[in-house]
Write a protein that holds these residues in place. Structure first.
Motif, PDB file in Angstrom:
ATOM      1  N   ARG A  74       0.672  -1.078   0.016  1.00  0.00           N
ATOM      2  CA  ARG A  74      -0.031   0.000   0.110  1.00  0.00           C
ATOM      3  C   ARG A  74       0.658   1.147   0.020  1.00  0.00           C
ATOM      4  NH1 ARG A  74      -3.888   1.285   4.952  1.00  0.00           N
ATOM      5  NH2 ARG A  74      -5.213   3.140   3.902  1.00  0.00           N
ATOM      6  N   ASP A  75       0.676   2.315  -0.835  1.00  0.00           N
ATOM      7  CA  ASP A  75       1.203   3.506  -1.240  1.00  0.00           C
ATOM      8  C   ASP A  75       0.637   4.619  -0.131  1.00  0.00           C
ATOM      9  OD1 ASP A  75       2.160   6.039  -1.691  1.00  0.00           O
ATOM     10  OD2 ASP A  75       2.084   5.681  -3.743  1.00  0.00           O
ATOM     11  N   VAL A  76       1.418   4.652   1.139  1.00  0.00           N
ATOM     12  CA  VAL A  76       0.886   5.769   1.950  1.00  0.00           C
ATOM     13  C   VAL A  76       1.444   7.123   2.023  1.00  0.00           C
ATOM     14  CG1 VAL A  76       0.521   3.693   3.678  1.00  0.00           C
ATOM     15  CG2 VAL A  76       2.393   4.888   3.882  1.00  0.00           C
ATOM     16  N   THR A  77       2.081   7.649   1.044  1.00  0.00           N
ATOM     17  CA  THR A  77       2.802   8.719   0.911  1.00  0.00           C
ATOM     18  C   THR A  77       1.927   9.813   1.277  1.00  0.00           C
ATOM     19  OG1 THR A  77       4.191   7.733  -0.672  1.00  0.00           O
ATOM     20  CG2 THR A  77       4.496  10.199  -0.187  1.00  0.00           C
ATOM     21  N   ALA A  78       0.735   9.748   1.001  1.00  0.00           N
ATOM     22  CA  ALA A  78      -0.296  10.760   1.052  1.00  0.00           C
ATOM     23  C   ALA A  78      -1.134  10.520   2.286  1.00  0.00           C
ATOM     24  CB  ALA A  78      -1.003  10.960  -0.401  1.00  0.00           C
ATOM     25  N   LEU A  79      -1.280   9.799   2.913  1.00  0.00           N
ATOM     26  CA  LEU A  79      -2.147   9.583   4.036  1.00  0.00           C
ATOM     27  C   LEU A  79      -1.480  10.199   5.275  1.00  0.00           C
ATOM     28  CD1 LEU A  79      -2.811   5.660   3.811  1.00  0.00           C
ATOM     29  CD2 LEU A  79      -4.073   7.626   3.105  1.00  0.00           C
ATOM     30  N   PRO A  80      -2.438  10.933   6.116  1.00  0.00           N
ATOM     31  CA  PRO A  80      -1.816  11.462   7.309  1.00  0.00           C
ATOM     32  C   PRO A  80      -1.551  10.357   8.436  1.00  0.00           C
ATOM     33  CG  PRO A  80      -4.409  11.321   7.379  1.00  0.00           C
ATOM     34  CD  PRO A  80      -3.854  10.907   5.724  1.00  0.00           C
ATOM     35  N   PRO A  81      -0.817  10.486   9.104  1.00  0.00           N
ATOM     36  CA  PRO A  81      -0.382   9.560  10.374  1.00  0.00           C
ATOM     37  C   PRO A  81      -1.391   8.656  10.828  1.00  0.00           C
ATOM     38  CG  PRO A  81       0.564  11.704  10.604  1.00  0.00           C
ATOM     39  CD  PRO A  81      -0.447  11.969   9.769  1.00  0.00           C
ATOM     40  N   TYR A  82      -2.641   9.434  11.304  1.00  0.00           N
ATOM     41  CA  TYR A  82      -3.397   8.508  11.953  1.00  0.00           C
ATOM     42  C   TYR A  82      -4.299   7.526  10.999  1.00  0.00           C
ATOM     43  CZ  TYR A  82      -7.099  11.580   9.908  1.00  0.00           C
ATOM     44  OH  TYR A  82      -7.913  12.280   8.927  1.00  0.00           O
ATOM     45  N   LYS A  83      -3.977   7.414   9.628  1.00  0.00           N
ATOM     46  CA  LYS A  83      -4.466   6.627   8.631  1.00  0.00           C
ATOM     47  C   LYS A  83      -3.436   5.421   8.250  1.00  0.00           C
ATOM     48  CE  LYS A  83      -8.243   9.249   6.641  1.00  0.00           C
ATOM     49  NZ  LYS A  83      -9.054   9.504   5.493  1.00  0.00           N
ATOM     50  N   ARG A  84      -2.396   5.644   8.962  1.00  0.00           N
ATOM     51  CA  ARG A  84      -1.288   4.633   8.588  1.00  0.00           C
ATOM     52  C   ARG A  84      -1.229   3.608   9.642  1.00  0.00           C
ATOM     53  NH1 ARG A  84       3.974   8.054   5.843  1.00  0.00           N
ATOM     54  NH2 ARG A  84       2.492   9.491   5.004  1.00  0.00           N
ATOM     55  N   PRO A  85      -0.817   2.341   9.235  1.00  0.00           N
ATOM     56  CA  PRO A  85      -0.991   1.163  10.138  1.00  0.00           C
ATOM     57  C   PRO A  85       0.369   1.190  11.069  1.00  0.00           C
ATOM     58  CG  PRO A  85      -0.504   0.424   7.890  1.00  0.00           C
ATOM     59  CD  PRO A  85      -0.790   1.865   7.875  1.00  0.00           C
ATOM     60  N   VAL A  86       0.655   2.375  11.598  1.00  0.00           N
ATOM     61  CA  VAL A  86       1.860   2.467  12.254  1.00  0.00           C
ATOM     62  C   VAL A  86       1.604   3.021  13.684  1.00  0.00           C
ATOM     63  CG1 VAL A  86       3.188   2.367  10.334  1.00  0.00           C
ATOM     64  CG2 VAL A  86       2.755   4.595  11.253  1.00  0.00           C
ATOM     65  N   ASN A  87       2.452   2.864  14.642  1.00  0.00           N
ATOM     66  CA  ASN A  87       2.722   3.469  15.677  1.00  0.00           C
ATOM     67  C   ASN A  87       3.956   3.773  16.250  1.00  0.00           C
ATOM     68  OD1 ASN A  87      -0.422   1.838  16.506  1.00  0.00           O
ATOM     69  ND2 ASN A  87      -0.113   3.954  17.688  1.00  0.00           N
ATOM     70  N   THR A  88       4.125   5.132  16.934  1.00  0.00           N
ATOM     71  CA  THR A  88       5.468   5.458  17.240  1.00  0.00           C
ATOM     72  C   THR A  88       5.799   5.546  18.850  1.00  0.00           C
ATOM     73  OG1 THR A  88       5.405   6.686  15.072  1.00  0.00           O
ATOM     74  CG2 THR A  88       7.213   7.379  16.932  1.00  0.00           C
ATOM     75  N   VAL A  89       6.992   5.142  19.180  1.00  0.00           N
ATOM     76  CA  VAL A  89       7.197   5.254  20.617  1.00  0.00           C
ATOM     77  C   VAL A  89       8.513   6.183  20.631  1.00  0.00           C
ATOM     78  CG1 VAL A  89       8.105   4.280  22.727  1.00  0.00           C
ATOM     79  CG2 VAL A  89       6.511   2.830  21.166  1.00  0.00           C
ATOM     80  N   PHE A  90       8.282   7.526  21.508  1.00  0.00           N
ATOM     81  CA  PHE A  90       9.271   8.249  21.596  1.00  0.00           C
ATOM     82  C   PHE A  90      10.062   8.307  22.519  1.00  0.00           C
ATOM     83  CE2 PHE A  90       5.933  10.085  19.075  1.00  0.00           C
ATOM     84  CZ  PHE A  90       6.663  10.460  17.775  1.00  0.00           C
ATOM     85  N   GLN A  91      11.015   8.932  22.748  1.00  0.00           N
ATOM     86  CA  GLN A  91      12.099   8.860  23.837  1.00  0.00           C
ATOM     87  C   GLN A  91      11.172   9.241  25.111  1.00  0.00           C
ATOM     88  OE1 GLN A  91      15.854  10.708  23.412  1.00  0.00           O
ATOM     89  NE2 GLN A  91      16.177  11.297  25.411  1.00  0.00           N
TER      90      GLN A  91
END
Length: 391
Positions: A74-91
């Protein structure tokens, strides 16, 4: 300049021609990168190398100047963060201080209107070994426990990819090392793709299946940790991943499986397959060897060194006892500050500053690099190693 990925086929994350510029500053030069599905992948480099910007483009927090981001097919280049199947853990972890551990982990599920979250949350807390801490508030937890809560909160949403941006940076050394093993255990158990940004070489080598070493917005080299360490292709990688002794040499013979080179006070041999530079008689190369590969013998015992080993002579200028080993700095004609690490098994009291010594090693442990590169690239003495990184 594009950097070709070192994987065949697709992956959970595929970056194609991706770059990021801010006005006249290029944070990430166009690169291609494939992250294998289900792997623990590290983006490693000094501050300002473009690794965090690359991660933020995967997350959708930065818009690429060029190129595309694919997650699976899936090309997600134009998708906003909340529509991407990813989660981020920050410092910083960014836990909610007024919620207990259970509710912090349950937050994403409740926000999506999911009922009956108890079983899912308890299973996730068991995964990160925090079941007994479920009703504690974040301020009652250690740094390592808070980090595990942040990971559990991200994983409970079942992302296809978990992005980790320097997640261990706020921990002390001992806890950081323990958490490296914990994160690797969690990734192995859940089996999803982890993409981890770090400036810590040991952290990347301990945790990752594959490492992309970044420098000035480009990937210098990509591969398994052991391969990067044993077979660096640039001086930056050789110096940034541990310590390397780099000797300027001239090629004497370039036929067969071995190269013979002349360096200051003698000749050295290295496998032709381990030389990343064009090798021809009369040409220049940098000969490299890691400090722990080297034997150190007092000059009085030089006759005991086998003839088939590479050798250089020098004088010890300093020593440092660090418990498991002693680190020597030897002044040689071939290399003014030759580093040697010797395990403290049978210590020779004669090996003290001022002693004349022979340094020797198996030719198979030698590698060769392009001599046009700076021998300081990737070291703390390389003023150009880091640039200010946007994002």
């Amino acid at each position: 300049m594009k950097t070709t990925d070192a994987t065949d086929g697709g992956g959970d994350v595929r970056l194609t021609g991706i770059s990021k510029t801010y006005g006249s500053f290029t944070a990430v030069h166009p690169l291609d990168l494939a992250v294998p599905r289900g792997s623990f992948f590290a983006l490693l480099g000094a501050s300002g190398c473009g690794k965090t910007t690359t991660l933020r483009m995967i997350a959708g927090l930065e818009e690429p100047s060029t190129g595309t981001v694919h997650l699976g097919d899936r090309d997600v280049t134009a998708l906003p963060p909340y529509k991407r199947p990813v989660n981020t853990v920050f410092q910083s972890y960014a836990l909610f201080p007024h919620l207990d551990v259970f509710e912090n982990v349950a937050f994403g599920l409740r926000r999506r209107g999911i009922k009956g979250v108890k079983k899912q949350v308890e299973e996730m807390l068991d995964l990160v070994q925090l079941g007994e801490q479920a009703r504690r508030k974040p301020h009652q937890l250690s740094g390592g426990q808070q980090q595990r809560v942040a990971v559990a909160r991200a994983l409970i949403n079942h992302p296809e990819v978990l992005l980790l941006d320097e997640p261990l940076g706020a921990l002390d050394l001992k806890l950081r090392r323990r958490m490296q093993l914990e994160l690797k255990r969690i990734q192995t158990e859940v089996g999803i793709t982890f993409v981890h940004v770090t400036h810590d070489q040991e952290e990347a080598m301990t945790m990752a299946d594959q490492v992309a070493v970044m420098n000035a917005g480009r990937v210098e080299q990509l591969g398994a940790p052991a391969d990067l360490y044993e077979n660096p292709r640039t001086t930056f990688v050789a110096n940034f991943l541990g310590t390397s002794n780099l000797i300027e040499a001239e090629v004497v013979s370039a036929s067969g499986d071995d190269l013979v080179v002349k360096a200051a006070d003698g000749r050295l041999v290295l496998p032709a397959a381990r030389c990343s530079a064009p090798a021809r008689a009369g040409g220049k190369v940098l000969v490299g060897v890691r400090p722990e590969k080297i034997g150190l013998t007092h000059a009085d015992d030089a006759g005991s060194v086998p003839e088939n080993r590479n050798r250089v002579t020098g004088r010890i200028s300093s020593t440092s006892f660090i418990g498991v080993s002693t680190q020597y700095v030897v002044d040689c004609a071939a290399c003014p500050e030759f580093a040697v690490y010797v395990q403290n098994v049978d210590r020779d009291a004669r090996l003290a500053p001022g002693a004349d010594v022979v340094l020797h090693w198996n030719p198979a442990h030698t590698f060769g690099l392009d001599a046009s590169q700076s021998v300081l690239a990737g070291t703390t003495g390389d003023a150009g190693a880091a640039e200010g990184e946007a994002a």
